[in-house]
Design an enzyme around this catalytic site. Structure first.
Site, PDB file in Angstrom:
ATOM      1  N   LYS A   1      25.558  -3.549  -0.417  1.00 31.44           N
ATOM      2  CA  LYS A   1      27.031  -3.505  -0.448  1.00 31.44           C
ATOM      3  C   LYS A   1      27.582  -2.731   0.748  1.00 31.44           C
ATOM      4  O   LYS A   1      28.780  -2.477   0.823  1.00 31.44           O
ATOM      5  CB  LYS A   1      27.496  -2.817  -1.732  1.00 31.44           C
ATOM      6  CG  LYS A   1      27.012  -3.446  -3.017  1.00 31.44           C
ATOM      7  CD  LYS A   1      27.446  -2.573  -4.201  1.00 31.44           C
ATOM      8  CE  LYS A   1      26.604  -2.860  -5.414  1.00 31.44           C
ATOM      9  NZ  LYS A   1      26.663  -1.751  -6.381  1.00 31.44           N
TER      10      LYS A   1
ATOM     11  N   HIS B   1       4.623   5.852  11.571  1.00 31.53           N
ATOM     12  CA  HIS B   1       4.177   5.708  10.184  1.00 31.53           C
ATOM     13  C   HIS B   1       3.227   6.882   9.916  1.00 31.53           C
ATOM     14  O   HIS B   1       2.008   6.698   9.819  1.00 31.53           O
ATOM     15  CB  HIS B   1       3.471   4.363  10.037  1.00 31.53           C
ATOM     16  CG  HIS B   1       3.235   3.918   8.622  1.00 31.53           C
ATOM     17  ND1 HIS B   1       3.352   4.754   7.533  1.00 31.53           N
ATOM     18  CD2 HIS B   1       2.841   2.708   8.129  1.00 31.53           C
ATOM     19  CE1 HIS B   1       3.059   4.075   6.433  1.00 31.53           C
ATOM     20  NE2 HIS B   1       2.744   2.834   6.768  1.00 31.53           N
TER      21      HIS B   1
ATOM     22  N   ARG C   1       0.798  -1.228   0.000  1.00 35.92           N
ATOM     23  CA  ARG C   1       0.000   0.000   0.000  1.00 35.92           C
ATOM     24  C   ARG C   1       0.831   1.278   0.000  1.00 35.92           C
ATOM     25  O   ARG C   1       0.584   2.187  -0.788  1.00 35.92           O
ATOM     26  CB  ARG C   1      -0.918   0.056   1.242  1.00 35.92           C
ATOM     27  CG  ARG C   1      -2.230  -0.633   1.084  1.00 35.92           C
ATOM     28  CD  ARG C   1      -2.626  -1.230   2.411  1.00 35.92           C
ATOM     29  NE  ARG C   1      -1.648  -2.229   2.756  1.00 35.92           N
ATOM     30  CZ  ARG C   1      -1.704  -3.490   2.313  1.00 35.92           C
ATOM     31  NH1 ARG C   1      -2.704  -3.879   1.599  1.00 35.92           N
ATOM     32  NH2 ARG C   1      -0.751  -4.356   2.611  1.00 35.92           N
TER      33      ARG C   1
HETATM   34  N1   CP Z   1      -0.435  -0.004   5.736  1.00 36.46           N
HETATM   35  C1   CP Z   1       0.794  -0.279   5.236  1.00 36.46           C
HETATM   36  O1   CP Z   1       1.793   0.333   5.654  1.00 36.46           O
HETATM   37  O2   CP Z   1       0.811  -1.267   4.294  1.00 36.46           O
HETATM   38  P1   CP Z   1       2.104  -1.740   3.502  1.00 36.46           P
HETATM   39  O3   CP Z   1       3.039  -2.380   4.496  1.00 36.46           O
HETATM   40  O4   CP Z   1       1.619  -2.685   2.452  1.00 36.46           O
HETATM   41  O5   CP Z   1       2.747  -0.503   2.912  1.00 36.46           O
END
Ligand code: CP
Length: 306
Positions: free
Chosen positions: A80, A129, A51
């Site tokens: 590397k 995140h 995503r």
């Molecule tokens: N929600 C989310 O971060 O999904 P992915 O890990 O697929 O990016």
């Protein structure tokens, strides 16, 4: 120049502005289709993603820009031994903006300090995140119309679930918000979140380990998977991975207007039968991720049309 490392990098007013831009994109996509013509987004992903990486790429393409990047550390010169600091110096020569995911907490922060282009944290270890948080906030705003006066349940892996940590950081700033943390003992929220965020803000919350007991109270339920990749011990993962499975029986205990969010990917924690319940909005949530990332890219590149 601004980087986005933490959900708290945005003020409440900045979040409102990004959401307003995303809502305008949803209504008038053509207005934005060439805004980033000639601009390039680099997606530097040292960890797997479906995503986040693809929605960033889709966002930039929908704005008329181009994309380049790598989808694993092994396919870049990190294999590397190249440092994140050196890599971002290179990426700064090739792109106008960079979205970075890394298994090490703080890696995007280090990259930002060596970068001459905006760096967006696309997930760093179990830490943060922020663009998932923006996605979650846009979803909540569209479904509930507000961030205040809500009881939000977080269920599953609250220890390693970085999306949970970022969303709690963002939501504690609103009025009359209550949290119910539903997890096994081993996967409870980290202590820093309890002390430095929830207690420091005086936010009302409680920690429980039976989902059914709290279902009727919730306005939103944020489900998460148990994060296998963060466990040191396979035995513990196997013991804990199916601690909570949301199914139609449990959904029957919930309010009619309670929504289920999930950052995805889903493993076993939501039975497939729940997908057809109109309150299951996790696929719609993933789509909102494109609009909010479009808004963020434009804002950081300072190309938002009037
Ligand atoms: N929600 C989310 O971060 O999904 P992915 O890990 O697929 O990016």
């Amino acid at each position: 120049m601004k980087h986005v490392i933490n959900a708290l990098d945005f003020t409440v007013e900045e979040i409102d502005e990004l959401i307003a831009i995303a809502e305008d994109i949803m209504m008038y996509p053509d207005k934005y289709s060439e805004v980033c013509k000639g601009k390039k987004l680099a997606t530097c992903f040292y960890e797997p993603s479906t995503r986040t990486r693809l929605s960033f790429e889709s966002a930039m393409l929908s704005l008329g820009g181009s994309v380049l990047g790598f989808s694993s550390g092994e396919s870049s010169s990190a294999a590397k031994g190249e440092s994140v600091a050196d890599t971002i110096r290179m990426i700064s020569c090739y792109a106008d903006i960079c979205a970075m995911r890394h298994p090490k907490e703080g890696a995007p922060f280090v990259a930002a300090s060596y970068s001459s282009i905006p760096v967006i944290n696309a997930g760093d270890g179990g830490h943060n995140h922020p663009t998932q948080t923006l996605t979650d906030l846009l979803t909540i705003k569209n479904l509930k119309g507000r961030f205040s006066h809500l009881t939000v349940g977080f269920c599953g892996d609250l220890k390693f679930g970085r999306t949970v940590h970022s969303l709690i950081d963002a939501l504690v700033r609103y009025n009359d918000i209550k949290f119910i943390m539903i997890s096994p003992k081993e996967l409870e929220i980290p202590d820093y979140l309890r002390k430095e965020v929830l207690d420091a803000r005086g936010t009302e919350y409680r920690e429980v380990n039976i989902l059914e007991d709290v279902m009727p109270e919730l306005d939103l339920l944020y489900m998460t998977r148990v994060q296998q990749e963060r466990f040191f011990n396979e035995e513990d993962y196997i013991r804990l991975k199916d601690s909570f499975i949301l199914d139609n029986k449990k959904m029957s205990l919930a309010k009619e207007d309670m929504f289920i969010l999930h950052p995805l990917p889903r493993v076993n924690e939501i039975a497939v039968e729940v997908d057809s319940d109109p309150r299951a909005v996790y696929f719609k949530q993933a789509k909102y991720g494109v609009y909010i990332r479009m808004a963020l890219i434009m804002k950081l590149l300072e190309v938002v049309p009037c």
